[in-house]
Design an enzyme around this catalytic site. Sequence first.
Site, PDB file in Angstrom:
ATOM      1  N   PRO A  54     -15.002  67.046  18.567  1.00  8.85           N
ATOM      2  CA  PRO A  54     -15.110  67.415  19.974  1.00  8.85           C
ATOM      3  C   PRO A  54     -13.802  67.342  20.753  1.00  8.85           C
ATOM      4  O   PRO A  54     -12.987  66.443  20.545  1.00  8.85           O
ATOM      5  CB  PRO A  54     -16.116  66.406  20.539  1.00  8.85           C
ATOM      6  CG  PRO A  54     -16.138  65.290  19.569  1.00  8.85           C
ATOM      7  CD  PRO A  54     -15.847  65.890  18.231  1.00  8.85           C
ATOM      8  N   ASN A  55     -13.661  68.309  21.631  1.00  9.59           N
ATOM      9  CA  ASN A  55     -12.558  68.408  22.598  1.00  9.59           C
ATOM     10  C   ASN A  55     -11.231  68.831  21.982  1.00  9.59           C
ATOM     11  O   ASN A  55     -10.278  69.098  22.720  1.00  9.59           O
ATOM     12  CB  ASN A  55     -12.385  67.092  23.391  1.00  9.59           C
ATOM     13  CG  ASN A  55     -13.638  66.729  24.143  1.00  9.59           C
ATOM     14  OD1 ASN A  55     -14.158  67.548  24.902  1.00  9.59           O
ATOM     15  ND2 ASN A  55     -14.177  65.534  23.912  1.00  9.59           N
TER      16      ASN A  55
ATOM     17  N   ARG B 177      -5.727  69.683  27.297  1.00 10.26           N
ATOM     18  CA  ARG B 177      -6.284  68.335  27.315  1.00 10.26           C
ATOM     19  C   ARG B 177      -5.174  67.272  27.215  1.00 10.26           C
ATOM     20  O   ARG B 177      -4.422  67.252  26.246  1.00 10.26           O
ATOM     21  CB  ARG B 177      -7.178  68.247  26.079  1.00 10.26           C
ATOM     22  CG  ARG B 177      -7.660  66.910  25.777  1.00 10.26           C
ATOM     23  CD  ARG B 177      -8.319  66.874  24.415  1.00 10.26           C
ATOM     24  NE  ARG B 177      -8.953  65.603  24.308  1.00 10.26           N
ATOM     25  CZ  ARG B 177      -9.313  65.022  23.183  1.00 10.26           C
ATOM     26  NH1 ARG B 177      -9.127  65.646  22.036  1.00 10.26           N
ATOM     27  NH2 ARG B 177      -9.862  63.840  23.190  1.00 10.26           N
TER      28      ARG B 177
ATOM     29  N   TYR C  31      -1.591  64.555  23.636  1.00  5.80           N
ATOM     30  CA  TYR C  31      -1.841  65.494  22.531  1.00  5.80           C
ATOM     31  C   TYR C  31      -0.854  66.658  22.461  1.00  5.80           C
ATOM     32  O   TYR C  31      -0.920  67.447  21.522  1.00  5.80           O
ATOM     33  CB  TYR C  31      -3.277  66.032  22.628  1.00  5.80           C
ATOM     34  CG  TYR C  31      -4.315  64.930  22.523  1.00  5.80           C
ATOM     35  CD1 TYR C  31      -4.506  64.253  21.318  1.00  5.80           C
ATOM     36  CD2 TYR C  31      -5.087  64.549  23.614  1.00  5.80           C
ATOM     37  CE1 TYR C  31      -5.434  63.231  21.212  1.00  5.80           C
ATOM     38  CE2 TYR C  31      -6.021  63.530  23.522  1.00  5.80           C
ATOM     39  CZ  TYR C  31      -6.195  62.870  22.320  1.00  5.80           C
ATOM     40  OH  TYR C  31      -7.108  61.865  22.221  1.00  5.80           O
TER      41      TYR C  31
ATOM     42  N   ASN D 253     -10.697  65.573  11.345  1.00  2.00           N
ATOM     43  CA  ASN D 253     -10.374  64.826  12.555  1.00  2.00           C
ATOM     44  C   ASN D 253     -11.680  64.760  13.339  1.00  2.00           C
ATOM     45  O   ASN D 253     -12.053  65.706  14.033  1.00  2.00           O
ATOM     46  CB  ASN D 253      -9.295  65.533  13.380  1.00  2.00           C
ATOM     47  CG  ASN D 253      -8.913  64.718  14.606  1.00  2.00           C
ATOM     48  OD1 ASN D 253      -9.620  63.777  14.972  1.00  2.00           O
ATOM     49  ND2 ASN D 253      -7.814  65.077  15.249  1.00  2.00           N
TER      50      ASN D 253
ATOM     51  N   ALA E 109     -13.587  61.938  18.976  1.00  2.00           N
ATOM     52  CA  ALA E 109     -14.271  60.767  19.548  1.00  2.00           C
ATOM     53  C   ALA E 109     -15.364  60.217  18.625  1.00  2.00           C
ATOM     54  O   ALA E 109     -15.665  59.014  18.653  1.00  2.00           O
ATOM     55  CB  ALA E 109     -14.859  61.122  20.905  1.00  2.00           C
TER      56      ALA E 109
ATOM     57  N   GLU F 110      -8.797  61.543   6.504  1.00  2.00           N
ATOM     58  CA  GLU F 110      -9.026  61.477   7.949  1.00  2.00           C
ATOM     59  C   GLU F 110      -7.691  61.645   8.654  1.00  2.00           C
ATOM     60  O   GLU F 110      -6.686  61.052   8.238  1.00  2.00           O
ATOM     61  CB  GLU F 110      -9.616  60.089   8.260  1.00  2.00           C
ATOM     62  CG  GLU F 110      -9.756  59.767   9.737  1.00  2.00           C
ATOM     63  CD  GLU F 110     -10.190  58.310   9.963  1.00  2.00           C
ATOM     64  OE1 GLU F 110     -10.259  57.534   8.965  1.00  2.00           O
ATOM     65  OE2 GLU F 110     -10.430  57.956  11.119  1.00  2.00           O
TER      66      GLU F 110
ATOM     67  N   HIS G 195      -5.667  62.004  12.631  1.00  2.00           N
ATOM     68  CA  HIS G 195      -5.678  61.962  14.101  1.00  2.00           C
ATOM     69  C   HIS G 195      -4.306  62.364  14.599  1.00  2.00           C
ATOM     70  O   HIS G 195      -3.286  61.931  14.029  1.00  2.00           O
ATOM     71  CB  HIS G 195      -6.000  60.553  14.609  1.00  2.00           C
ATOM     72  CG  HIS G 195      -7.327  60.069  14.137  1.00  2.00           C
ATOM     73  ND1 HIS G 195      -8.506  60.453  14.723  1.00  2.00           N
ATOM     74  CD2 HIS G 195      -7.658  59.285  13.081  1.00  2.00           C
ATOM     75  CE1 HIS G 195      -9.509  59.913  14.055  1.00  2.00           C
ATOM     76  NE2 HIS G 195      -9.023  59.195  13.055  1.00  2.00           N
TER      77      HIS G 195
ATOM     78  N   ARG H 161      -3.595  52.698  20.970  1.00  2.00           N
ATOM     79  CA  ARG H 161      -4.313  53.120  22.183  1.00  2.00           C
ATOM     80  C   ARG H 161      -5.377  52.083  22.561  1.00  2.00           C
ATOM     81  O   ARG H 161      -5.263  50.928  22.176  1.00  2.00           O
ATOM     82  CB  ARG H 161      -4.878  54.528  21.966  1.00  2.00           C
ATOM     83  CG  ARG H 161      -3.753  55.563  21.773  1.00  2.00           C
ATOM     84  CD  ARG H 161      -4.280  56.974  21.614  1.00  2.00           C
ATOM     85  NE  ARG H 161      -5.005  57.415  22.808  1.00  2.00           N
ATOM     86  CZ  ARG H 161      -5.762  58.525  22.859  1.00  2.00           C
ATOM     87  NH1 ARG H 161      -5.890  59.272  21.782  1.00  2.00           N
ATOM     88  NH2 ARG H 161      -6.374  58.859  23.970  1.00  2.00           N
TER      89      ARG H 161
HETATM   90  C1  DQA Z   1      -8.156  61.844  18.195  1.00  2.00           C
HETATM   91  C2  DQA Z   1      -8.214  60.395  18.682  1.00  2.00           C
HETATM   92  C3  DQA Z   1      -9.598  60.050  19.210  1.00  2.00           C
HETATM   93  O1  DQA Z   1      -9.644  58.704  19.651  1.00  2.00           O
HETATM   94  C4  DQA Z   1      -9.950  60.946  20.368  1.00  2.00           C
HETATM   95  O2  DQA Z   1     -11.267  60.691  20.818  1.00  2.00           O
HETATM   96  C5  DQA Z   1      -9.769  62.390  20.065  1.00  2.00           C
HETATM   97  C6  DQA Z   1      -8.626  62.814  19.254  1.00  2.00           C
HETATM   98  C7  DQA Z   1      -6.739  62.264  17.779  1.00  2.00           C
HETATM   99  O3  DQA Z   1      -6.610  63.287  17.118  1.00  2.00           O
HETATM  100  O4  DQA Z   1      -5.764  61.591  18.139  1.00  2.00           O
HETATM  101  O5  DQA Z   1     -10.500  63.240  20.558  1.00  2.00           O
HETATM  102  O6  DQA Z   1      -8.981  61.954  17.042  1.00  2.00           O
END
Ligand code: DQA
Length: 144
Positions: free
Chosen positions: A9-10, A17, A22, A73, A76, A97, A99, A106
């Site tokens: 998501p997102n 964003r 990011y 990835n 959240a 995995e 990120h 964080r």
């Molecule tokens: C994320 C890190 C997560 O904590 C966050 O909720 C994201 C992006 C990252 O790519 O840094 O949406 O996975």
Amino acid sequence: MRILVINGPNLNLLGVREPDIYGRRTFADLENSIRAAADQMGLEVELFQSNHEGALVDRIQQALGNFDGILINPAAYTHTSVAILDALKAVGLPVCEVHLSDISAREPFRQFSYVSLCAGKTLYGLGFEGYTEGLKWLRDQLSP
Ligand code: DQA
């Protein structure tokens, strides 16, 4: 070698964003960079993004018999989703995995990852490069 690349998501809002975290490159830029890296490595990739936990679970389940590895990835859902962890465990494929941000530096709630409990490798804080490194790791795992 067929790799399923999943973004949660997102991540579709990359570029807009929280650019201080990011970056300003867009989700299309990320997808192009993943495709270019996969091409260079001779990997076949399919890219999937969803904002919905169940859709992510469905896509992971469909990887069974169709893909050799998963780069994910979970965004959240990393920090909340037992369902995604269980789906990854159920299909039993090698999982990397990734990120974009350094989740270890964080908020405390980002420092636990359910997916890490089944991922053979976790990469964070490398931006787009993390996906390239993740593909390399999967390629090396899958190489005879
Ligand atoms: C994320 C890190 C997560 O904590 C966050 O909720 C994201 C992006 C990252 O790519 O840094 O949406 O996975």
